[in-house]
Scaffold this motif. Structure first.
Motif, mmCIF file in Angstrom:
data_model
loop_
_atom_site.group_PDB
_atom_site.id
_atom_site.type_symbol
_atom_site.label_atom_id
_atom_site.label_comp_id
_atom_site.label_asym_id
_atom_site.label_seq_id
_atom_site.Cartn_x
_atom_site.Cartn_y
_atom_site.Cartn_z
ATOM 1 N N PHE A 328 0.861 -1.177 0.000
ATOM 2 C CA PHE A 328 0.000 0.000 0.000
ATOM 3 C C PHE A 328 0.898 1.229 0.000
ATOM 4 O O PHE A 328 1.841 1.316 0.790
ATOM 5 C CB PHE A 328 -0.871 0.061 1.253
ATOM 6 N N PHE A 330 0.429 5.438 0.193
ATOM 7 C CA PHE A 330 -0.475 6.564 0.361
ATOM 8 C C PHE A 330 0.333 7.851 0.251
ATOM 9 O O PHE A 330 1.306 8.037 0.974
ATOM 10 C CB PHE A 330 -1.153 6.502 1.732
ATOM 11 N N GLU A 333 -3.110 11.385 0.836
ATOM 12 C CA GLU A 333 -4.476 11.036 0.448
ATOM 13 C C GLU A 333 -5.424 11.211 1.623
ATOM 14 O O GLU A 333 -5.045 10.983 2.781
ATOM 15 C CB GLU A 333 -4.539 9.584 -0.036
ATOM 16 N N LYS A 337 -10.465 7.973 1.185
ATOM 17 C CA LYS A 337 -9.952 7.284 0.006
ATOM 18 C C LYS A 337 -9.054 6.120 0.397
ATOM 19 O O LYS A 337 -9.097 5.041 -0.215
ATOM 20 C CB LYS A 337 -9.183 8.278 -0.872
ATOM 21 N N ILE A 338 -8.249 6.316 1.440
ATOM 22 C CA ILE A 338 -7.380 5.255 1.919
ATOM 23 C C ILE A 338 -8.191 4.073 2.425
ATOM 24 O O ILE A 338 -7.942 2.918 2.081
ATOM 25 C CB ILE A 338 -6.457 5.782 3.035
ATOM 26 N N ARG A 341 -9.733 1.682 -0.058
ATOM 27 C CA ARG A 341 -8.818 0.633 -0.525
ATOM 28 C C ARG A 341 -8.650 -0.455 0.531
ATOM 29 O O ARG A 341 -8.662 -1.655 0.221
ATOM 30 C CB ARG A 341 -7.467 1.248 -0.864
ATOM 31 N N ARG A 360 -5.592 13.813 5.937
ATOM 32 C CA ARG A 360 -4.726 13.308 4.876
ATOM 33 C C ARG A 360 -3.515 12.597 5.485
ATOM 34 O O ARG A 360 -3.048 12.948 6.569
ATOM 35 C CB ARG A 360 -4.286 14.460 3.953
#
Length: 403
Positions: A328, A330, A333, A337-338, A341, A360
């Protein structure tokens, strides 16, 4: 004081096992400005947790925030071991040892419920998929295998072991296969033309048992990474390869690209790694397209289900395909949104309070690690907390809260 000792103390603090004496020693060290300058690099090493590659590390803001919280922590107060009933009501997830104890023992647990049954302890995904053809009953593929290989002779696993599809009947040349991965599953397939495809979680790839002589067309829902094999017809012309989704049609000759087209996400994105591709908007769901762009390596094409636009822009190509290598990544982000996933990989549901979805985050994390450990890192750097919902072992929902 050597870097080795400082790194050891920082890692124990991040892991929530730092004793009051070690915390006092760490605070004393970090009062020296020379060692404060080393903290960002050490935090980056701790966050990577053994992962390799050129990926974002903790930013300066996160390092400064963790430094401030370490120095401000009251080392005279030893962590209190609370009952599982009282944890849900009294423990606040701040960057301290008590925060990590909360994440380790869960929230809202009954006396007879095991920690491993909470969503915070969700296991990472693994190799899982099912294969069917012509709408028949799907066959669960082996989780001990990474993928399958399609040839004119039949279907086999990567190690050469045959896949027994006899119970589904014998496919014909015009048959269409569907390879599906569930939540928490990924798989690979080598298509009849030699094209290699990696499927991310919750993805469906539909493809023919045998490609036509003048076109290679597959249909995708979800996310997949394609390494397209070059194929020529009897006249020496390269046979085009096309991927059809609801919002994009992608046409290539031989290239590598990542295509993300989940129905529950607003955007469909094609990111080109090598070669060239033409991306177009479908017209009434047909393969003939409307607006189109041609991508060069390092670019991506984005479409939205809310309009007819097709936008090409520069992409972080090295990050986009990291999932197929088990990582993963990031890069600044938002948490929403994280977690979108993560929910596919760990098979969980998410909700948010206090604007937590807008926080974020930057970092990278090995996909074969536990969800709990990843959430601990997010909590340490961003000052939010995660709670589970209900006492049922079947409950899969986590709430992210910003106080």
């Amino acid at each position: 004081m050597e870097d080795k000792r400082l790194k050891q103390l920082v890692q124990r603090y991040l892991d929530g096992v730092c004793t009051p004496e070690e915390l006092a020693a760490l605070q004393e060290i970090l009062r020296d400005s020379a060692y404060q300058e080393r903290l960002e690099a050490l935090l980056g090493e701790a966050w990577q947790d053994g992962a390799e590659g050129s990926v974002p590390r903790q930013d300066e803001r996160s390092a400064d925030e963790i430094l401030r919280r370490i120095l401000a922590h009251d080392r005279q107060k030893r962590p209190i071991w609370l009952s599982r009933w009282s944890i849900a009501a009294t423990v606040v997830l701040i960057v301290s040892i008590s925060a990590l104890f909360y994440l380790r023992f869960g929230a809202g647990l009954g006396d007879n419920q095991s920690v491993v049954n909470t969503p915070l302890d969700a296991d990472p995904g693994t190799y899982k998929a099912e294969l069917s053809y012509d709408g028949g009953k799907p066959l669960l593929l082996k989780t001990s295998q990474e993928g399958i290989v399609m040839t004119e002779r039949g279907v086999s696993y990567i190690d050469g072991t045959g896949v027994d599809l006899s119970a589904q009947g014998k496919p014909v040349k015009e048959s269409y296969y569907e390879l599906r991965t569930p939540h928490g599953g990924s798989y690979q397939v080598t298509l009849p033309d030699g094209t290699h495809v990696w499927l991310n979680a919750q993805t469906t790839l539909r493809y023919p048992a045998r490609f036509a002589s003048d076109a290679r067309i597959v249909m995708l829902t979800g996310e997949a990474y394609f390494d397209v094999a070059k194929k020529k017809d009897d006249n020496g012309r390269v046979v085009p390869f096309s991927v059809i989704t609801d919002q994009q049609n992608v046409h290539v000759l031989g290239t590598e690209f990542n295509l993300k087209a989940y129905p529950d996400e607003a955007l469909t994105t094609t990111t080109l790694i090598e070669g060239r591709v033409r991306v177009e908007r479908p017209v009434s769901g047909e393969s003939e397209g409307g607006a189109a762009v041609i991508l060069s390596p390092g670019q991506e094409a984005i479409t939205s289900g809310t309009d007819d636009g097709l936008v090409a822009r520069e992409a972080e190509a090295s990050i986009v395909g990291a999932w197929k290598d088990g990582l993963f990544v990031f890069n600044d982000e938002p948490l929403e949104k994280i977690m979108q996933r993560l929910s596919r990989w760990y098979d969980i549901e998410m909700s948010y309070k206090g604007g937590a979805e807008h926080i974020r985050f930057t970092g990278n994390y090995a996909m074969d690690k536990s969800l709990r450990n990843l959430l601990e890192h997010i909590t340490l750097t961003e000052g939010i907390r995660f709670e589970t919902v209900g006492n049922s072992a079947n409950e899969r929902r986590i709430i992210a809260i910003k106080d």
